[in-house]
Design an enzyme around this catalytic site. Structure first.
Site, PDB file in Angstrom:
ATOM      1  CE1 TYR A  67      -3.929  -1.073  -0.100  1.00 47.95           C
ATOM      2  CE2 TYR A  67      -3.314  -3.231   0.860  1.00 47.95           C
ATOM      3  CZ  TYR A  67      -4.320  -2.476  -0.491  1.00 47.95           C
ATOM      4  OH  TYR A  67      -5.387  -3.607  -0.420  1.00 47.95           O
ATOM      5  CD  GLU A 101      -6.918  -5.951   0.576  1.00 45.76           C
ATOM      6  OE1 GLU A 101      -5.604  -6.780   1.145  1.00 45.76           O
ATOM      7  OE2 GLU A 101      -7.464  -5.528  -0.296  1.00 45.76           O
TER       8      GLU A 101
HETATM    9  C1  HEM Z   1      -7.221  -5.140  -8.481  1.00 41.07           C
HETATM   10  C2  HEM Z   1      -7.811  -1.009  -6.241  1.00 41.07           C
HETATM   11  C3  HEM Z   1      -3.758  -1.249  -3.946  1.00 41.07           C
HETATM   12  C4  HEM Z   1      -2.501  -4.954  -6.936  1.00 41.07           C
HETATM   13  C5  HEM Z   1      -7.560  -3.895  -7.996  1.00 41.07           C
HETATM   14  C6  HEM Z   1      -8.937  -3.623  -8.252  1.00 41.07           C
HETATM   15  C7  HEM Z   1      -9.341  -2.464  -7.888  1.00 41.07           C
HETATM   16  C8  HEM Z   1      -8.479  -2.010  -6.859  1.00 41.07           C
HETATM   17  C9  HEM Z   1     -10.347  -1.496  -7.989  1.00 41.07           C
HETATM   18  C10 HEM Z   1      -9.754  -4.584  -9.209  1.00 41.07           C
HETATM   19  C11 HEM Z   1     -10.897  -5.417  -8.564  1.00 41.07           C
HETATM   20  C12 HEM Z   1     -11.408  -5.728  -9.870  1.00 41.07           C
HETATM   21  O1  HEM Z   1     -11.298  -7.206 -10.269  1.00 41.07           O
HETATM   22  O2  HEM Z   1     -12.713  -5.591 -10.025  1.00 41.07           O
HETATM   23  C13 HEM Z   1      -7.242  -0.813  -5.683  1.00 41.07           C
HETATM   24  C14 HEM Z   1      -6.971   0.743  -4.706  1.00 41.07           C
HETATM   25  C15 HEM Z   1      -6.232   0.495  -4.255  1.00 41.07           C
HETATM   26  C16 HEM Z   1      -4.991  -0.662  -4.099  1.00 41.07           C
HETATM   27  C17 HEM Z   1      -8.174   1.299  -4.479  1.00 41.07           C
HETATM   28  C18 HEM Z   1      -5.223   1.584  -2.284  1.00 41.07           C
HETATM   29  C19 HEM Z   1      -6.384   1.693  -1.600  1.00 41.07           C
HETATM   30  C20 HEM Z   1      -3.734  -2.341  -4.260  1.00 41.07           C
HETATM   31  C21 HEM Z   1      -2.268  -2.939  -4.310  1.00 41.07           C
HETATM   32  C22 HEM Z   1      -1.688  -3.874  -4.865  1.00 41.07           C
HETATM   33  C23 HEM Z   1      -2.547  -3.994  -5.955  1.00 41.07           C
HETATM   34  C24 HEM Z   1      -1.302  -1.376  -2.704  1.00 41.07           C
HETATM   35  C25 HEM Z   1       0.036  -4.615  -5.030  1.00 41.07           C
HETATM   36  C26 HEM Z   1       0.555  -3.920  -4.655  1.00 41.07           C
HETATM   37  C27 HEM Z   1      -3.919  -5.213  -7.402  1.00 41.07           C
HETATM   38  C28 HEM Z   1      -3.585  -6.699  -8.579  1.00 41.07           C
HETATM   39  C29 HEM Z   1      -5.073  -6.169  -8.862  1.00 41.07           C
HETATM   40  C30 HEM Z   1      -6.172  -4.834  -8.228  1.00 41.07           C
HETATM   41  C31 HEM Z   1      -2.649  -7.419  -8.818  1.00 41.07           C
HETATM   42  C32 HEM Z   1      -5.427  -7.254  -9.803  1.00 41.07           C
HETATM   43  C33 HEM Z   1      -5.311  -6.888 -11.137  1.00 41.07           C
HETATM   44  C34 HEM Z   1      -5.087  -7.078 -12.190  1.00 41.07           C
HETATM   45  O3  HEM Z   1      -6.225  -8.114 -13.019  1.00 41.07           O
HETATM   46  O4  HEM Z   1      -4.132  -7.377 -13.138  1.00 41.07           O
HETATM   47  N1  HEM Z   1      -7.185  -3.037  -7.209  1.00 41.07           N
HETATM   48  N2  HEM Z   1      -6.101  -1.044  -5.163  1.00 41.07           N
HETATM   49  N3  HEM Z   1      -3.865  -3.057  -5.631  1.00 41.07           N
HETATM   50  N4  HEM Z   1      -4.818  -4.386  -7.246  1.00 41.07           N
HETATM   51 FE1  HEM Z   1      -5.409  -2.704  -6.216  1.00 41.07          FE
END
Ligand code: HEM
Length: 390
Positions: free
Chosen positions: A98, A140
């Site tokens: 994060y 989580e």
């Molecule tokens: C997927 C938001 C932090 C890695 C997602 C999705 C959203 C999101 C909206 C799509 C979910 C779906 O499939 O419908 C956020 C927000 C964050 C955050 C608002 C912080 C406040 C992080 C962090 C990481 C991360 C810290 C890793 C370092 C990922 C990955 C996916 C994902 C790998 C799947 C993406 C893909 O399909 O390639 N996140 N995220 N996220 N997030 Fe985050």
């Protein structure tokens, strides 16, 4: 809750951020992956980066979160957070990610907004980011704690590879290591991680498609996405006897244990979570009224047709209706797209939707018009949830 100082700043800048976020997120990801190329190895989807859907989902979710805080200061958008947290947990996103995402996101915002990114603006959006991040981290943690193990990727051996409708394959797997297995719930998915020919790991989520209560078997069905990376690999290169890595089961579709009627409305390969819900209802000899509505382009595409028809036949109060864009001789199919005109929605029904977004939007609106409460509508999106951005 958003602080009194930040609230007017967010109100004033939400439209600008909303307008610019399409520019900000590609800059953010470019920075993130330059500094941390390892995040593309098994965590982020290379295909989703290339087609931009992940970027829109993230952008949409932050804007949606900020709008929610303004409109309902005392609550959090639980459904949005839960959906993201399950996806994160299925990919093993660590808390330590994060601050990294924060640094690169805010560098991209500062770069894009230039002088408009005053210290007050940066402080207010920092507050939004951490409210959202802390809420996600808390969910989580809870999800990880519920698992039977603390292993991110366990080895599972393919025991069967079965054709399941044109272009789809069902994989059955058994544990190939000693990791204790978490019992899944109907409608959930697992991440499947493979190493592609160029050495890169990639993970994708696939809904479990058969009974989910087994501790010795996982079953998922994938449709070949010819432009994709993981489904062509699974279809073409993973055979009986091979080992792939699976995550624990996640996904926030929940089948309650009331007697309320259930409507499963699906299109195409979106039938997979319904198929597992149906198996589980049939397995427990449920007497709940179940209405299965399914749409396909062509009859032969319907993955899991036999399994779903058998489950419907086994349930005493279940009915199936089928729509085919290209109807053939299937006697029980209606021609064209699914429509709820002429479908009697059972009073108090819980509606589960899965399929392409335009399909889900249309059925959701029709269901609400037919009296289904919006809170009784659950959906599963395959791929990043760009509905969040709508
Ligand atoms: C997927 C938001 C932090 C890695 C997602 C999705 C959203 C999101 C909206 C799509 C979910 C779906 O499939 O419908 C956020 C927000 C964050 C955050 C608002 C912080 C406040 C992080 C962090 C990481 C991360 C810290 C890793 C370092 C990922 C990955 C996916 C994902 C790998 C799947 C993406 C893909 O399909 O390639 N996140 N995220 N996220 N997030 Fe985050």
């Amino acid at each position: 809750m958003l602080s009194e100082q930040s609230r007017p700043v967010i109100e004033a800048t939400l439209p600008v951020i909303g307008e610019r976020i399409g520019e900000i997120t590609p800059k953010f990801y470019a920075r993130l992956f330059t500094a941390h190329p390892e995040l593309l190895d098994g965590m982020f989807s290379r295909a989703n980066q290339q087609n931009g859907t992940q970027q829109r989902a993230l952008a949409g979710s932050i804007a949606a979160f900020a709008s929610h805080l303004l409109a309902h200061p005392d609550t959090l958008p639980e459904a949005v957070l839960s959906r993201i947290a399950h996806k994160h947990a299925a990919l093993g996103i660590p808390e330590s990610g994060y601050p990294i995402v924060y640094d690169h996101l805010f560098a991209a915002i500062a770069d894009d907004l230039g002088d408009a990114c005053t210290p007050e603006v940066a402080a207010a959006w920092t507050e939004v980011y951490w409210l959202m991040a802390d809420a996600l981290i808390a969910i989580e943690r809870g999800l990880y704690a519920r698992q039977a193990n603390d292993v991110m990727w366990a080895e599972w051996r393919v025991t069967a590879k079965e054709a399941a409708g044109a272009g789809s394959i069902t994989f059955r797997l058994a544990p190939a290591d000693e990791t204790p297995v978490t019992r899944a719930t109907p409608g959930q998915y697992v991440s499947v991680r493979v190493q592609l020919a160029d050495g890169l790991h990639q993970a994708r989520q696939y809904s479990l498609s058969d009974r989910v209560d087994s501790l010795t078997e996982r079953v998922f069905t994938t449709k070949l996405d010819e432009g994709g990376e993981v489904s062509p690999f699974l279809h073409g290169h993973v055979n009986v006897g091979d080992v792939v890595e699976l995550s624990n089961p996640y996904g926030d579709i929940e089948l309650d244990d009331t007697d309320a009627p259930i409507v499963l409305a699906t299109a195409g390969i979106g039938c997979t979570p319904s198929a597992s819900i149906l198996q589980s209802l049939a397995g427990s000899a449920s007497r709940r009224p179940v209405l299965v509505l399914h749409a396909e382009q062509r009859a032969e595409n319907w993955a899991l047709e036999a399994q779903m028809r058998e489950a419907v036949a086994a349930l005493p109060n279940a009915e199936l209706r089928l729509w085919l864009e290209e109807p053939t001789t299937a006697a029980d199919a209606e021609a064209g797209f699914m429509s709820l005109d002429g479908v009697e929605m059972p009073a108090g029904a819980k509606l589960y939707l899965c399929g392409p977004l335009p399909f889900m939007r249309s059925i959701r609106s029709q269901a609400i018009a037919a009296g289904v409460a919006p809170t009784d509508i659950h959906y599963e999106v395959f791929g990043p949830d760009v509905w969040l951005a709508a």
